[in-house]
Each structure stands twice: as structure tokens, then as C-alpha cells.
Scaffold this motif. Structure first.
Motif, PDB file in Angstrom:
ATOM      1  N   ASN A  68       0.844  -1.204   0.000  1.00  0.00           N
ATOM      2  CA  ASN A  68       0.000   0.000   0.000  1.00  0.00           C
ATOM      3  C   ASN A  68       0.880   1.255   0.000  1.00  0.00           C
ATOM      4  N   GLU A  69       2.001   1.192   0.730  1.00  0.00           N
ATOM      5  CA  GLU A  69       2.907   2.339   0.789  1.00  0.00           C
ATOM      6  C   GLU A  69       3.512   2.615  -0.600  1.00  0.00           C
ATOM      7  N   GLU A  70       3.877   1.534  -1.306  1.00  0.00           N
ATOM      8  CA  GLU A  70       4.428   1.729  -2.655  1.00  0.00           C
ATOM      9  C   GLU A  70       3.359   2.307  -3.596  1.00  0.00           C
ATOM     10  N   PHE A  71       2.103   1.890  -3.388  1.00  0.00           N
ATOM     11  CA  PHE A  71       1.022   2.438  -4.220  1.00  0.00           C
ATOM     12  C   PHE A  71       0.916   3.950  -3.989  1.00  0.00           C
ATOM     13  N   SER A  72       0.960   4.354  -2.711  1.00  0.00           N
ATOM     14  CA  SER A  72       0.915   5.782  -2.356  1.00  0.00           C
ATOM     15  C   SER A  72       2.095   6.530  -2.947  1.00  0.00           C
ATOM     16  N   ASP A  73       3.285   5.942  -2.818  1.00  0.00           N
ATOM     17  CA  ASP A  73       4.501   6.592  -3.351  1.00  0.00           C
ATOM     18  C   ASP A  73       4.408   6.759  -4.869  1.00  0.00           C
ATOM     19  N   MET A  74       3.863   5.718  -5.523  1.00  0.00           N
ATOM     20  CA  MET A  74       3.724   5.772  -6.982  1.00  0.00           C
ATOM     21  C   MET A  74       2.776   6.920  -7.370  1.00  0.00           C
ATOM     22  N   LEU A  75       1.645   7.032  -6.651  1.00  0.00           N
ATOM     23  CA  LEU A  75       0.690   8.109  -6.957  1.00  0.00           C
ATOM     24  C   LEU A  75       1.310   9.484  -6.718  1.00  0.00           C
ATOM     25  N   GLN A  76       2.076   9.597  -5.630  1.00  0.00           N
ATOM     26  CA  GLN A  76       2.733  10.859  -5.307  1.00  0.00           C
ATOM     27  C   GLN A  76       3.708  11.256  -6.420  1.00  0.00           C
ATOM     28  N   PHE A  77       4.468  10.267  -6.910  1.00  0.00           N
ATOM     29  CA  PHE A  77       5.451  10.499  -7.978  1.00  0.00           C
ATOM     30  C   PHE A  77       4.739  10.951  -9.266  1.00  0.00           C
ATOM     31  N   VAL A  78       3.630  10.260  -9.577  1.00  0.00           N
ATOM     32  CA  VAL A  78       2.848  10.590 -10.787  1.00  0.00           C
ATOM     33  C   VAL A  78       2.307  12.020 -10.673  1.00  0.00           C
ATOM     34  N   SER A  79       1.834  12.398  -9.482  1.00  0.00           N
ATOM     35  CA  SER A  79       1.283  13.748  -9.285  1.00  0.00           C
ATOM     36  C   SER A  79       2.390  14.794  -9.337  1.00  0.00           C
ATOM     37  N   THR A  80       3.510  14.518  -8.676  1.00  0.00           N
ATOM     38  CA  THR A  80       4.619  15.485  -8.645  1.00  0.00           C
ATOM     39  C   THR A  80       5.135  15.771 -10.055  1.00  0.00           C
ATOM     40  N   HIS A  81       5.282  14.698 -10.841  1.00  0.00           N
ATOM     41  CA  HIS A  81       5.853  14.865 -12.189  1.00  0.00           C
ATOM     42  C   HIS A  81       4.775  15.067 -13.253  1.00  0.00           C
ATOM     43  N   LYS A  82       3.507  15.159 -12.800  1.00  0.00           N
ATOM     44  CA  LYS A  82       2.375  15.355 -13.730  1.00  0.00           C
ATOM     45  C   LYS A  82       2.430  14.357 -14.903  1.00  0.00           C
ATOM     46  N   LEU A  83       2.715  13.103 -14.566  1.00  0.00           N
ATOM     47  CA  LEU A  83       2.796  12.064 -15.604  1.00  0.00           C
ATOM     48  C   LEU A  83       1.381  11.677 -16.045  1.00  0.00           C
ATOM     49  N   VAL A  84       1.234  11.446 -17.336  1.00  0.00           N
ATOM     50  CA  VAL A  84      -0.075  11.030 -17.867  1.00  0.00           C
ATOM     51  C   VAL A  84       0.086   9.666 -18.533  1.00  0.00           C
ATOM     52  N   PRO A  85      -0.654   8.657 -18.060  1.00  0.00           N
ATOM     53  CA  PRO A  85      -0.559   7.328 -18.674  1.00  0.00           C
ATOM     54  C   PRO A  85      -0.928   7.365 -20.153  1.00  0.00           C
ATOM     55  N   THR A  86      -0.281   6.499 -20.926  1.00  0.00           N
ATOM     56  CA  THR A  86      -0.603   6.406 -22.346  1.00  0.00           C
ATOM     57  C   THR A  86      -1.776   5.450 -22.527  1.00  0.00           C
ATOM     58  N   VAL A  87      -2.858   5.975 -23.077  1.00  0.00           N
ATOM     59  CA  VAL A  87      -4.043   5.146 -23.337  1.00  0.00           C
ATOM     60  C   VAL A  87      -4.006   4.732 -24.800  1.00  0.00           C
ATOM     61  N   SER A  88      -4.053   3.411 -25.021  1.00  0.00           N
ATOM     62  CA  SER A  88      -3.970   2.895 -26.377  1.00  0.00           C
ATOM     63  C   SER A  88      -5.313   3.000 -27.085  1.00  0.00           C
ATOM     64  N   LYS A  89      -6.372   2.529 -26.418  1.00  0.00           N
ATOM     65  CA  LYS A  89      -7.700   2.515 -27.054  1.00  0.00           C
ATOM     66  C   LYS A  89      -8.772   2.405 -25.978  1.00  0.00           C
ATOM     67  N   VAL A  90      -9.925   3.018 -26.230  1.00  0.00           N
ATOM     68  CA  VAL A  90     -11.042   2.954 -25.281  1.00  0.00           C
ATOM     69  C   VAL A  90     -12.187   2.160 -25.915  1.00  0.00           C
ATOM     70  N   PHE A  91     -12.691   1.172 -25.173  1.00  0.00           N
ATOM     71  CA  PHE A  91     -13.830   0.361 -25.631  1.00  0.00           C
ATOM     72  C   PHE A  91     -14.990   0.557 -24.644  1.00  0.00           C
ATOM     73  N   GLY A  92     -16.220   0.249 -25.080  1.00  0.00           N
ATOM     74  CA  GLY A  92     -17.350   0.220 -24.152  1.00  0.00           C
ATOM     75  C   GLY A  92     -17.298  -1.072 -23.338  1.00  0.00           C
ATOM     76  N   LEU A  93     -17.990  -1.084 -22.183  1.00  0.00           N
ATOM     77  CA  LEU A  93     -18.004  -2.312 -21.373  1.00  0.00           C
ATOM     78  C   LEU A  93     -18.583  -3.482 -22.186  1.00  0.00           C
ATOM     79  N   ASN A  94     -19.544  -3.161 -23.059  1.00  0.00           N
ATOM     80  CA  ASN A  94     -20.148  -4.225 -23.884  1.00  0.00           C
ATOM     81  C   ASN A  94     -19.201  -4.765 -24.960  1.00  0.00           C
TER      82      ASN A  94
END
Ligand code: NAP
Length: 332
Positions: free
Chosen positions: A283-309
């Protein structure tokens, strides 16, 4: 509620009505807006995952809104937009997970549904700079990449890092984190098109692992690697051992290409290499990862979006390795 449900091995994901989750005293009910696929969901569908149980709502990643909570939860969180840490029951030892450790989406129903229940200590506020869609991409792959790169391999600023199979969800996070950490980052892929995209993202060098002796040119260009993060394993693992600098660290989080060929063992011991296994994180690593992403304003690369169906179509898209980054399901 609507959900994408697996009913057995090698069966398609079925978009159907499914029973709503009933929350326990220490759980929240989250209405999922976006979920993301991980290769795990495809392994489960193919029957290549431990502890199979059907019917199952897969899905480990989700971003959504807390709609209610059990009697022991903090009601101030109701209405908040959150992401979910899918790493359940890690336990007290940061070195290794508990024996009852599981990942959301098997055996417990996951996020490929309108609602999911989750323990109150596993919800985190969505990073403010991210849309729901890109925040949903983060949890499982981001956590895995973070622990492998930072927790296990302890990559430092100025070091040279190789991330294999850059099209993969975990790989892209590992490369992004390494770059933001001040490392020189090289990436490999089996696709020239994906490598061209990686170059545009600012990585320092590329190699196509489908070309003969790909590691030789890479060794010359890079001067060798302090850290290698690998999710493939397979026959080419011995090339990673060749590519590691003396004193280097190789973190392994997956085996997409099968059993490891370690080649000549003397190369491992003479070079004093650390070969490090890594799975998910605390859980601590999850928090650290989120903090790092927020500090560096990192944006995940989204390949494609599908509907749930379209979950089945999305799973085939992943199975065929077409993605560059994360595959998202839009739910609400
Ligand atoms: N231990 C853990 O906690 C953990 C967590 C997450 C994932 N995993 C495992 O890690 C692997 C990747 O997961 P993911 O969700 O990121 O999968 P993914 O998005 O489906 O990516 C798989 C990637 O593997 C790469 N690949 C395939 N064959 C390769 C080879 N011979 N050499 C190098 N790369 C190769 C491909 O990259 P290119 O298309 O660029 O060639 C592909 O994009 C899976 O096996 C998964 O089960 C483990």
C-alpha cells in the motif's frame, strides 16, 4: 448492474446483468466510470492463472465515485472520485506479500462492472491532473512498474535503464517513471511502429527484439545497462544478462515469452548481477507511486477505449499485442 462476465476457460466475456455487490462493514461501494485491462485478464480467460473460479467479473483497475460505505467507513469519502489499489491483503512484510494475498478481479469480482466493493484502505483520491480515463490506467501496471524499477532495482538518476516490450502496459509505466527519475532510458519492442512512437515520447534509444542480434547494436549504443526491467523472459533473457553492466540489476515481473533462458551462469556471478523477482507492491508503494505521478504530472498512455459491452473485443486486441499502453473500458 451491467458487467462483463467470464463463465469458463476460453469463453468470451459476456455483457450481462449481474448481482450488485453487497458491501461489508469496512468496504466502500464504488461506481466505476472507467476500468483498464491487464494481461492477467487474458491469462484468466485462457485458464492460465492460478485459483480460477467462474463466473467471475475480472478487472483489477478502476476509477469511479464512492456511492456508499459500510458502518466502519468514513462517510466523508462518499461522493469522492477515487482510484482503487487492486493489491489485496499484502500484509505487514514489505519484502513479500502474505500467503492469502490476491489481486482484485479473481477470486473477488473486479472492475469490469458498474459497481465494485473494495476495502476502505484501498481507495485513493484520483490524481487531480488526470482524467478518469487515464487515472483508471494507473493502478495495477503503475504499481508493478514502480516496485520493479524503484523498489527492487532501485534505479537512480543518471543510470542507464532498458525496458523491454514497450508496447505493454507495465513497460510503458516503467519507462515513463525511469525517465522522470532522471535515467537514460532505452526501450525494445517487436514492432517498428511502436518503437517510432516510443522515440516520439522522448526515450533515448530503441531496439527491435525481432531483428537478429538486436542486443549487440544496443550494447554498443548504450554502453550497457545499470537496470533492466523485463516482463517477457523467454529465450532472449540471456541477451539481457549480456546487456547488463557489471553490478547491474535485472527486475523481472512477467514471463510473456515463456521460461527463462539464462545462458551461461558464469556471466551472472562474474558480473555480480542481481536478478530480482517483483510482483505488484505494498500500500505504501502504491501511495509513493501516486505521489510520484502527481509530482511529475505524468499522464498514462491510453492505447484505445472500448465500451463495457465490447470487453471481448478489447481482450482480443490485447491478446494480439496491438496495444501501445493501456486498454480502457468506459463504463458509466
Ligand atoms: N508480477 C506482476 O505483478 C505482474 C503485474 C502485471 C503484469 N504482469 C505480467 O507481465 C506481462 C506484461 O503484462 P502487461 O499487462 O503489461 O501486458 P501487455 O500490456 O499485454 O504487454 C505485453 C507486452 O509484452 C511484450 N512482449 C511480447 N513478447 C516479447 C518478447 N519476446 N520480448 C520482449 N517483450 C515482449 C509486447 O511488447 P511489444 O508489443 O512492444 O513487442 C507486449 O506489448 C504479462 O505476462 C503479465 O502477466 C505481472
Amino acid at each position: 448492474m451491467k458487467a462483463a462476465v467470464l463463465h469458463g476457460i476460453n469463453q468470451p466475456f459476456v455483457f450481462q446483468d449481474f448481482e450488485n455487490p453487497i458491501v461489508g462493514e469496512d468496504e466502500y461501494l464504488v461506481q466505476i466510470k472507467h476500468a483498464a485491462l491487464n494481461h492477467r485478464d487474458v491469462w484468466i480467460q485462457k485458464g492460465q492463472y492460478a485459483g480460477l473460479t467462474f463466473p467471475i467479473v475480472c478487472g483489477s483497475d478502476g476509477c469511479g465515485t464512492i456511492v456508499s460505505g459500510g458502518s466502519e467507513t468514513n462517510k466523508d469519502w462518499v461522493g469522492k472520485e477515487v482510484i482503487i489499489n487492486p493489491s489485496l491483503n499484502w500484509g505487514e512484510n514489505p519484502r513479500v506479500q502474505n500467503k492469502d494475498y490476491v489481486i482484485l478481479g479473481l477470486p473477488h469480482h473486479g472492475t469490469f462492472a458498474e459497481y465494485v466493493k473494495i476495502k476502505a484502505d484501498l481507495v485513493y483520491k484520483k490524481p487531480a491532473h488526470l482524467s478518469s480515463e487515464s487515472a483508471a490506467a494507473l493502478p495495477l501496471a503503475g504499481l508493478t512498474a514502480w516496485r520493479a524499477l524503484m523498489g527492487r532495482a532501485k534505479a537512480k538518476s543518471g543510470e542507464t535503464v532498458l525496458v523491454t516490450g514497450i508496447g505493454g502496459g507495465v513497460a510503458l509505466f516503467a519507462a515513463q517513471f525511469a525517465k522522470a527519475n532522471g535515467c537514460k532510458v532505452f526501450v525494445s519492442s517487436g514492432s517498428d511502429e511502436k518503437l517510432a512512437t516510443a522515440k516520439q515520447l522522448g526515450f533515448d534509444g530503441i531496439a527491435n527484439y525481432k531483428t537478429q542480434d538486436w542486443h549487440k547494436a544496443l550494447a554498443k549504443e548504450s554502453g550497457g545497462f545499470d537496470v533492466i526491467v523485463d516482463g517477457a523472459g523467454g529465450a532472449d533473457f540471456s541477451k539481457l544478462i549480456d546487456l547488463a553492466k557489471p553490478g547491474g540489476r535485472i527486475a523481472i515481473y512477467g514471463a510473456t515469452a515463456g521460461n527463462l533462458n539464462i545462458g551461461v551462469p558464469a556471466k551472472i556471478f562474474w558480473k555480480q548481477l542481481d536478478i530480482l523477482g517483483s510482483t505488484m507492491g505494498t500500500n505504501e508503494e502504491f501511495s509513493d507511486m501516486l505521489q510520484f505521478v502527481s509530482t511529475h504530472k505524468l499522464v498514462p498512455t491510453v492505447s484505445k477505449v472500448f465500451g463495457l459491452n465490447q470487453c471481448e473485443v478489447a481482450a482480443r486486441f490485447m491478446d494480439e499485442g496491438k496495444q501501445f499502453g493501456k486498454i480502457i473500458l468506459e463504463i458509466n
